[in-house]
Structure formats: structure tokens, C-alpha cells
Design an enzyme around this catalytic site. Structure first.
Site, PDB file in Angstrom:
ATOM      1  N   CYS A  50       0.822  -1.204   0.000  1.00 24.88           N
ATOM      2  CA  CYS A  50       0.000   0.000   0.000  1.00 24.88           C
ATOM      3  C   CYS A  50       0.863   1.263   0.000  1.00 24.88           C
ATOM      4  O   CYS A  50       0.398   2.343  -0.359  1.00 24.88           O
ATOM      5  CB  CYS A  50      -0.941   0.013   1.205  1.00 24.88           C
ATOM      6  N   SER A 109      10.443   2.114   5.517  1.00 26.31           N
ATOM      7  CA  SER A 109       9.001   2.043   5.735  1.00 26.31           C
ATOM      8  C   SER A 109       8.468   3.308   6.395  1.00 26.31           C
ATOM      9  O   SER A 109       9.208   4.064   7.029  1.00 26.31           O
ATOM     10  CB  SER A 109       8.648   0.830   6.604  1.00 26.31           C
ATOM     11  N   GLN A 116       6.326  -6.196   8.635  1.00 26.91           N
ATOM     12  CA  GLN A 116       5.415  -6.706   7.611  1.00 26.91           C
ATOM     13  C   GLN A 116       6.065  -6.680   6.227  1.00 26.91           C
ATOM     14  O   GLN A 116       5.868  -7.586   5.422  1.00 26.91           O
ATOM     15  CB  GLN A 116       4.128  -5.879   7.593  1.00 26.91           C
ATOM     16  N   GLN A 120       6.536  -9.295   2.795  1.00 20.59           N
ATOM     17  CA  GLN A 120       6.126  -8.895   1.448  1.00 20.59           C
ATOM     18  C   GLN A 120       7.274  -9.044   0.449  1.00 20.59           C
ATOM     19  O   GLN A 120       7.058  -9.444  -0.700  1.00 20.59           O
ATOM     20  CB  GLN A 120       5.606  -7.452   1.492  1.00 20.59           C
ATOM     21  N   MET A 193      -9.522   4.585  15.218  1.00 21.15           N
ATOM     22  CA  MET A 193      -8.371   4.528  16.098  1.00 21.15           C
ATOM     23  C   MET A 193      -8.688   3.782  17.389  1.00 21.15           C
ATOM     24  O   MET A 193      -7.892   2.974  17.869  1.00 21.15           O
ATOM     25  CB  MET A 193      -7.878   5.939  16.424  1.00 21.15           C
ATOM     26  N   SER A 194      -9.862   4.042  17.958  1.00 14.98           N
ATOM     27  CA  SER A 194     -10.228   3.333  19.182  1.00 14.98           C
ATOM     28  C   SER A 194     -10.426   1.840  18.889  1.00 14.98           C
ATOM     29  O   SER A 194     -10.082   0.981  19.703  1.00 14.98           O
ATOM     30  CB  SER A 194     -11.500   3.929  19.789  1.00 14.98           C
TER      31      SER A 194
END
Length: 472
Positions: A50, A109, A116, A120, A193-194
Site C-alpha cells: 500500500c 518504511s 510486515q 512482502q 483509532m479506538s
């Protein structure tokens, strides 16, 4: 041969540009095949996430290949060159190699040190091998990058300090509770976010989740993700008395909980510690709540300060990893330079093998009474002598190639051992319409990978080296 990396990432292009260059997983095989068929591309791989889309290629003609890769991107993604060029970067040689190592290690990154991307990059190599678009160089380079990245994360503490708000909240909670076993999380509102913070708390042992929201349906939808329960706004005081951890993110323009309401809940809780995270802007929770005994209140700025502090620690660890990368690059460069002398080593071995075979045939003609056991013993002993004689020269040839120009080493060794005929035989064999893919199987396509003045291309086509494309 040359190694190139062309692409764009979160630093060079906003999301509305990056999303135009996203490649769906089911489209990657076709993209790899088309990239491999781009003129002068010998090997290729694609790393797509992404936050980045990057093309890696081994090419035989550097001046034109950068343009060829950009042309591929223009055709595949349907974006005109003038629109995408300002967002593209291109790395050549050592820069491309260093970039791949930094990408795999998480140093390039958005969240520095994240792991992650390592998976990939590994997946990109596996897919390219499956599609047979990699050969000796990229199979070695990508594997080395993945192995080095794993070692970097195990030998440094770059991944130990949380650098996201949600992870920072989890670390704060651990300081208060030690662990989250048997703890109850109350989510006020249904913000992303929560939800993410609750997800991390739940994954770290919090066993019960309550969601309070003005719209009960949204509360039920979020609670269902954690096997929790939803409650209406009017039930908030009772839920507050029950919870150990409160995460609030409602988007309200007014405070959702006052100091008086929390004080009353604490009395019902018999002063059990209450950990409260206010992620909302404007704030949902009255700042005075933090003054209450056994109440630990943190807002978004508190969490950001922790994140920034941890980022500084990760940057320190990144310096260590950069040093590791420098060492890995030296090792890869030494290996890469030996490729130029691979054909001459094979020619030397072939000449020695031919001499051994001729000698054995002469011996058998002169001693026709030897039995099979005697012939086997003689053959093994003489072969061992040949191998031992060759061992030091081969080591010396590789060392010479590592320390100076490979072409000069090839010329010197060729003359010293009179290998012209063996190398000419290799060239004739390579001129046949047969190529080798990433796993060594024959692939019908005419290509002569050797020519005078091109020792690097000659090296590529030695035994064990599997070019996948050699269009001129």
C-alpha cells in the site's frame, strides 16, 4: 549486467497517486511476465504494498533500460510518463542493492523498523521464482536481503519500541496492569483509532469488550468483532464502573465524561485502577479526570510523545542496521564479481576432465588385464589428484576476480591454461536456441549471451546461472 530499481513510495507520491500504481495479487503473474519480456531485462521482481510499488530488474544495457521500465509502467498502469515521472525514483547498481536491503529491513518504511514488509519482499521473491522471472543474481540477492533483515530484527531492538498510537497505548497499559488478563475494555464511540487500540489490547489478553455509542447498531457492529457486548448511551455510567480500560473517540464537540461522573464510578469500583485513553480531538474526557486517585488518563499528545521518543530509539538502531547492510553489500559484491570468472573456471575443469579421461583410456589400452575393481580404484585416485591440483588455482582465480577487474582475470587465466578452445566450445553451445529459466529448465529462445568485450554477459551464462530473458 546491471541491477535497477524503479518505483514510487509514500515519500514521493500521495495516496491518490500510489493507488493508480497498485497491482492486484491475481495480476502480478501477468505483470511479471510482461516486465520480463521488456527489452534487455534478464531478471525481474515486483514489490508492491500500500506504500510502494517497485520494479527490480537485472538488465544488460543500462542507458536504455531505465526508459524501458518507465515505458512498461506507462503501458501497464495507463498513466502518462509526464504525470508519473515526478513521483518516480530510479536506483542503479549499489544504490539499488542498498535500497532493497533497506526496504526488506523496514528502514524505508513509513513506520521505521516494521516487519510486515519483510514478508512482502519474501513473497515477491517466491512469486517471481514461481513465474520463473528470476535467475542466479536475484535469487541470491533477494534471499540475502531477506536473511539479513531477519538477522537485523533479531540482533537489534529496532522492533521493541512501539511507534504507533495504538501500540503506545498498549505499552502504557502494561506499565499499569502488568498484563491484561481478565481486564475489561470499554470503547466509547466507534472510531477507527479506538477500534485499532481495542484490537491490540484484546490481542494482548484483555478478555471482555464493551462498546458504548449513541447509535446502538454501530456499537453492536464493533462489539461483534471482539465477541463483546454493546450498550446504549444511558448505560455508560454502569459500564464505566465495570471497565478497567477506557478508550474514547467520539468526534463530539463537547466532553463525553466529566470529572464528577468518573469520580462517582470510581467509588462504585472501590478504587480499582482505571486506565483511560482519550484519542479524540477535541478531547472527550475532562482533563481534570487525571487528578483523581487511581485514574491514569492519557490523551493523543501523550501518546504521540511516547511514539516520537520510541522513534528516536528506532533511528539509533537503524544506524546499526545500516552498518550491517554495508557488510552484506560487500559480500554480495565479492560474489557478484566472481560471476565473471565462472565460465573460465568451468573451462578449466572441463579441460582437466578431458585430460583425465584421455589418460584413463590410454592406461586401459596399455593395461588390458586390469579388472573392474582395479579400474575403479585407479579412476578414483587419479580423479582425486586432478581435483586437488585444481583446488588452489580455482580459489586463486576467485580471489583475483574479487580484488580486480574480472575481464582481466579471465584473460590472464585463459592464456595461462590455454583455455581458448574450451571457452569457444562454451560459446558455440550457448549460441543454440536454448535458455534456462529460474529453476534450470530449458526454455526455447535463441540468445547468444557472450561476445567479445562483454565478460559480464559471458559470466551470466555459465553453468548454474539461469538467465530468463536476453532480448537485445
Amino acid at each position: 549486467m546491471h541491477i535497477l530499481a524503479v518505483g514510487l513510495n509514500y515519500k514521493t507520491a500521495p495516496v491518490e497517486i500510489r493507488e493508480q500504481f497498485a497491482i492486484a495479487e491475481n495480476e502480478l503473474p501477468l505483470a511479471l511476465q510482461q516486465l520480463k519480456n521488456t527489452p534487455s531485462v534478464l531478471e525481474c521482481a515486483i514489490v508492491g504494498t500500500c506504500n510502494r510499488t517497485e520494479l527490480y530488474a537485472v538488465v544488460d544495457r543500462l542507458p536504455l533500460c531505465g526508459q524501458s521500465l518507465r515505458s512498461f509502467m506507462e503501458k501497464w498502469f495507463g498513466v502518462p510518463k509526464q504525470e508519473m515521472t515526478p513521483h518516480l525514483y530510479i536506483y542503479e547498481g549499489d544504490q539499488a542493492i542498498r535500497h532493497l536491503f533497506r526496504v526488506a529491513s523496514g528502514l524505508d518504511s513509513l513506520v521505521i523498523g516494521e516487519t510486515q514488509i519483510l514478508g512482502q519482499v519474501k513473497h515477491s521473491l517466491m512469486l517471481a521464482q514461481q513465474e520463473r522471472t528470476t535467475g542466479t543474481i536475484f535469487n541470491t540477492l533477494f534471499k540475502q536481503a531477506v536473511t539479513m533483515a531477519k538477522r537485523a530484527h533479531s540482533e537489534t531492538s529496532i522492533g521493541e519500541n512501539p511507534v504507533s498510537v495504538s501500540y503506545a497505548a498498549v505499552e502504557l497499559g502494561k506499565r499499569i496492569f502488568g498484563d491484561f488478563a481478565q481486564k475489561t475494555v470499554l470503547i466509547i464511540g466507534a472510531g477507527k483509532m479506538s477500534e485499532l487500540t481495542a484490537k491490540h489490547l484484546y490481542a494482548n489478553g484483555a478478555q471482555k469488550v464493551i462498546v458504548a455509542n449513541r447509535t446502538l447498531q454501530r456499537a453492536e457492529d464493533l462489539a461483534g468483532k471482539f465477541d463483546g457486548r454493546a450498550c446504549g448511551w444511558e448505560e455508560l455510567p454502569a459500564a464505566l464502573a465495570e471497565a478497567d480500560i477506557v478508550i474514547s473517540s467520539t468526534g463530539s464537540r463537547q466532553q463525553v465524561l466529566t470529572c464528577t461522573e468518573v469520580k462517582a464510578a470510581m467509588q462504585r469500583r472501590k478504587s480499582r485502577p482505571l486506565f483511560m485513553i482519550d484519542i479524540a480531538v477535541p478531547r472527550d474526557l475532562d482533563p481534570a479526570i487525571g487528578d483523581l486517585p487511581n485514574v491514569f488518563l492519557y490523551d493523543i499528545d501523550d501518546l504521540q510523545m511516547i511514539v516520537e521518543s520510541n522513534l528516536k530509539e528506532r533511528r539509533k538502531e537503524a544506524i546499526k542496521i545500516d552498518k550491517m547492510i554495508a557488510t552484506e553489500m560487500e559480500q554480495f559484491d565479492a560474489w557478484y564479481r566472481t560471476l565473471a570468472v565462472t565460465p573460465v573456471i568451468q573451462a578449466l575443469q572441463k579441460k582437466a576432465g578431458d585430460i583425465h579421461q584421455e589418460t584413463m583410456e590410454s592406461l586401459l589400452r596399455k593395461l588390458p588385464d586390469l579388472d573392474e575393481r582395479e579400474i575403479t580404484v585407479i579412476r578414483k585416485l587419479t580423479k582425486s589428484m586432478v581435483n586437488q591440483i585444481l583446488r588452489d588455482p580455482i580459489v586463486g582465480i576467485k580471489e583475483m576476480a574479487e580484488k580486480r577487474n574480472g575481464a582481466q582475470t579471465v584473460e590472464t587465466v585463459t592464456k595461462l591454461f590455454a583455455l581458448e578452445d574450451e571457452l569457444a566450445g562454451q560459446k558455440r553451445q550457448q549460441s543454440k536456441p536454448v535458455m534456462y529459466n529460474a529453476i534450470g529448465e530449458e526454455k526455447a529462445k535463441a540468445a547468444d549471451l557472450t561476445s567479445a568485450g562483454e565478460p559480464q554477459r559471458a559470466a551470466y551464462s555459465g553453468a548454474g546461472l539461469q538467465p530468463v530473458n536476453a532480448q537485445a
